[in-house]
Design a protein around this motif. Structure first.
Motif, short mmCIF file in Angstrom:
data_model
loop_
_atom_site.label_atom_id
_atom_site.label_comp_id
_atom_site.label_asym_id
_atom_site.label_seq_id
_atom_site.Cartn_x
_atom_site.Cartn_y
_atom_site.Cartn_z
N TRP A 1 34.18 122.42 90.59
CA TRP A 1 34.74 122.96 89.35
C TRP A 1 36.08 123.65 89.55
CZ3 TRP A 1 35.37 128.25 88.04
CH2 TRP A 1 35.79 128.47 86.73
N ILE A 2 36.28 124.35 90.67
CA ILE A 2 37.51 125.15 90.84
C ILE A 2 38.76 124.27 90.80
CG2 ILE A 2 38.79 126.55 92.50
CD1 ILE A 2 36.15 127.88 93.25
N PRO A 3 38.87 123.18 91.59
CA PRO A 3 40.10 122.36 91.47
C PRO A 3 40.22 121.69 90.11
CG PRO A 3 38.51 121.31 92.92
CD PRO A 3 37.99 122.67 92.65
N ALA A 4 39.07 121.28 89.50
CA ALA A 4 39.15 120.68 88.17
C ALA A 4 39.62 121.70 87.14
CB ALA A 4 37.78 120.12 87.79
N ALA A 5 39.19 122.96 87.27
CA ALA A 5 39.64 124.00 86.35
C ALA A 5 41.14 124.24 86.49
CB ALA A 5 38.85 125.28 86.59
N LEU A 6 41.64 124.23 87.72
CA LEU A 6 43.09 124.37 87.92
C LEU A 6 43.84 123.23 87.24
CD1 LEU A 6 43.22 125.53 91.65
CD2 LEU A 6 43.62 126.91 89.61
N ALA B 1 44.98 122.03 99.36
CA ALA B 1 45.16 123.21 98.52
C ALA B 1 46.54 123.81 98.72
CB ALA B 1 44.08 124.25 98.85
N GLY B 2 46.99 123.86 100.01
CA GLY B 2 48.33 124.37 100.25
C GLY B 2 49.41 123.51 99.60
N GLY B 3 49.26 122.18 99.74
CA GLY B 3 50.23 121.29 99.09
C GLY B 3 50.21 121.42 97.58
N VAL C 1 37.06 118.16 107.13
CA VAL C 1 37.09 118.30 105.67
C VAL C 1 37.70 119.63 105.27
CG1 VAL C 1 35.62 118.54 103.63
CG2 VAL C 1 35.18 116.71 105.27
N ALA C 2 37.32 120.70 105.98
CA ALA C 2 37.89 122.02 105.65
C ALA C 2 39.39 122.04 105.90
CB ALA C 2 37.19 123.09 106.48
N ALA C 3 39.82 121.43 107.03
CA ALA C 3 41.25 121.39 107.30
C ALA C 3 41.98 120.56 106.25
CB ALA C 3 41.50 120.80 108.69
N GLY C 4 41.40 119.40 105.87
CA GLY C 4 42.03 118.59 104.82
C GLY C 4 42.07 119.31 103.48
#
Length: 546
Positions: free
Chosen positions: A39-44, A444-446, A436-439
């Motif tokens: 949900w968090i990236p979709a909400a963004l 997220a940074g990009g 996966v966490a690194a990706g």
């Protein structure tokens, strides 16, 4: 045809039945984390898309997305296929909801027992996709590709994972069953050894009681004995005879009927046993160290049984090999060791040893208060027992042994299984979780960087309209955003003025607005020489007005 339809209906009914079992707290926590992860990236994404509509619209859109994710994740445990069907239309809401659809596809394969309901669900998804685009064959190719790679493929991965876990669980269950059978065999060997101990008690105690009765009988017929003492001696003889009979009855109940009658002489010691084995052709040497101490009956009989069983095993499993028997007597303990060399003809097959006799020896030595070890040594076999001269109470040892094999049902296989599960779990986390966490961190940074660039490189339509060709450079730069937007332009875009310095800006800070215009501002010679509102690369440039 009717049978096929009925079978399909039954499959659909089974698919709509909830899976058994209530989720644990850990399962609920995993579902909550999964929902937040989706949900968090979709909400963004939704917030950036509806940023210009105001905070109320953004909050309403994010709340609706949260409700959709919560319903889908909540359905994934009792109704995994229903959750998959719900996630398909939700995936068209936002690009990040495609992740929710892929996760639901994997969980449907992981949690569904049969494949037919899932195949029917895939067919329904494909049919709906064809019906929504009846006159667009090109769209069919995209729909089938999406169905295959984002739904069916991940469902197959989940299906493989389920079958792999079931196969692994069956293997561990089989190993546990074999361990339980071995435990039963070991318990039978211990009981058989205790039966032999009871028989030894009968031989030793029965012999002593018989001597007491015999001496009492001899004393009873002595001529110079008065009647009062004769009557007491007669009572003693009767009591000893009765005790002997009762001991014989009790030992007869405890003794295993299948047990063979002992062939060794009654009261035979270790020295006589070794001599008898040497006379039968076995190459055996007896080494003695220290002054022989008088062992308790249980320990003395345990030493005899250790040597007897070890010589029997050497004859059976290492024919022709030399055997060394060592008796080391000390003030507090006696060491009994029997070591045989490797068999001259080579080792026998692995299945030749049942080791029931060793289990019985371990039990006998433990009951005598000693310790027992047996295992390979330099290609041969060694059996060692350490027996105390003054044994302590064995209640503690017996209680510890019972606690290990009794009510707690300790299982070595189950312990290995739990350790294997932990190793696999942490290995999976290291193999999959870290990349996966690194990706995710990189993405997220990009995303944050691109969102920031969209904000700082956006020029409002009002500021763009306020600029005039010929305006001086200083006043133009006061209006321009702090950073320039780097974006590729269409090949058919109007050419830049010759010798001019051109900068590009977005018409909106919404990064996800793919229809936003690109403002091109060209400066030359200290003034504004051209300004153009270019359509994005995904749009076509209209023909110029005549």
């Amino acid at each position: 045809m009717e049978l096929s339809v009925a079978s399909a209906v039954r499959s659909c009914v089974r698919a709509l039945r909830p899976l058994s079992g209530r989720p644990t707290r850990g399962a609920v926590l995993k579902d909550v984390l999964l929902g937040l992860f989706v949900w968090i990236p979709a909400a963004l994404e939704l917030g950036m898309r509806h940023w210009n509509a105001g905070p109320a619209a953004v909050v309403l859109e994010c709340a609706a997305a949260l409700a959709a994710v919560a319903v889908t994740v909540a359905l994934s445990r009792p109704y995994p296929l229903v959750a998959l069907l719900v996630s398909v239309p939700v995936s068209f809401w936002a690009a990040w909801f495609s992740l929710l659809m892929m996760v639901m596809s994997y969980l449907a394969g992981r949690r569904t027992a049969t494949a037919r309901p899932a195949l029917l669900a895939f067919g329904a998804i494909g049919a709906v996709g064809v019906l929504l685009t009846p006159w667009a064959p090109r769209a069919w190719v995209g729909s089938v590709s999406m169905l295959m790679f984002t739904i069916v493929f991940l469902w197959l991965v989940g299906r493989y994972r389920r079958q792999h876990l079931e196969l692994m669980s069956a293997g561990w269950e089989r190993a546990g069953q074999l361990e339980r059978e071995q435990r039963i065999i070991a318990d039978q060997a211990r009981l058989r050894e205790r039966s032999r101990i009871a028989h030894d008690m009968h031989d030793s105690l029965g012999h002593e009681l018989s001597l007491i009765a015999l001496r009492a009988g001899a004393l009873e017929v002595t001529p110079d004995l008065d009647e009062r003492h004769r009557s007491a001696v007669a009572d003693l003889r009767v009591s000893a005879t009765t005790a002997t009979d009762r001991l014989r009855e009790i030992i007869g109940v405890l003794r295993d009927d299948s047990e063979q009658v002992p062939m060794e002489p009654v009261g035979e010691g270790v020295y006589a046993l070794v001599e008898r084995a040497r006379n039968s052709g076995l190459q055996v040497i007896l080494l003695r160290e220290g002054e022989p101490a008088e062992l308790p009956p249980m320990a003395d009989r345990a030493a005899y049984r250790v040597v007897q069983e070890a010589l029997t095993n050497a004859t059976k499993h290492a024919p022709g090999a030399a055997v060394v028997v060592r008796l080391v007597h000390g003030p507090e303990e006696t060491l009994v060791s029997v070591v045989n060399e490797p068999p001259p003809a080579g080792p026998l097959p692995v299945g030749a040893r049942g080791r029931r006799g060793l289990i019985g020896l371990r039990e006998r030595v433990r009951l005598a208060g000693g310790t027992f070890q047996a295992g390979e040594r330099d290609g041969g076999w060694a059996v060692t027992a350490l027996l105390p001269v003054h044994p302590e109470e064995t209640d503690t040892a017996a209680a510890g042994h019972a606690g290990r094999t009794g009510g707690e049902e300790w299982s070595e296989i189950a312990d290995h299984y739990r350790r294997a599960q932990r190793r696999v779990r942490w290995g999976l986390i290291a193999l999959v979780g870290f990349p996966v966490a690194a990706g995710a961190l990189l993405m997220a940074g990009g995303l944050v960087i691109m969102l920031y660039q969209s904000f700082v490189s956006a020029m409002s339509p009002e500021d763009y309209a306020s600029l005039r060709v010929g305006q001086d450079r200083a006043s133009v730069e006061d209006v321009l955003p702090p950073q320039e937007h780097t974006v590729p332009l269409r090949d058919d875009a109007p050419p830049e003025p010759e010798g001019a310095e051109c900068r590009h800006y977005r018409s909106t800070p919404d990064f996800f607005d793919t229809d936003a215009d690109i403002y091109r501002i060209c400066l030359s010679g200290g003034e504004l020489v051209a300004k153009d509102a270019l359509p994005p690369i995904t749009a076509s440039i209209p023909d110029p007005a005549p």
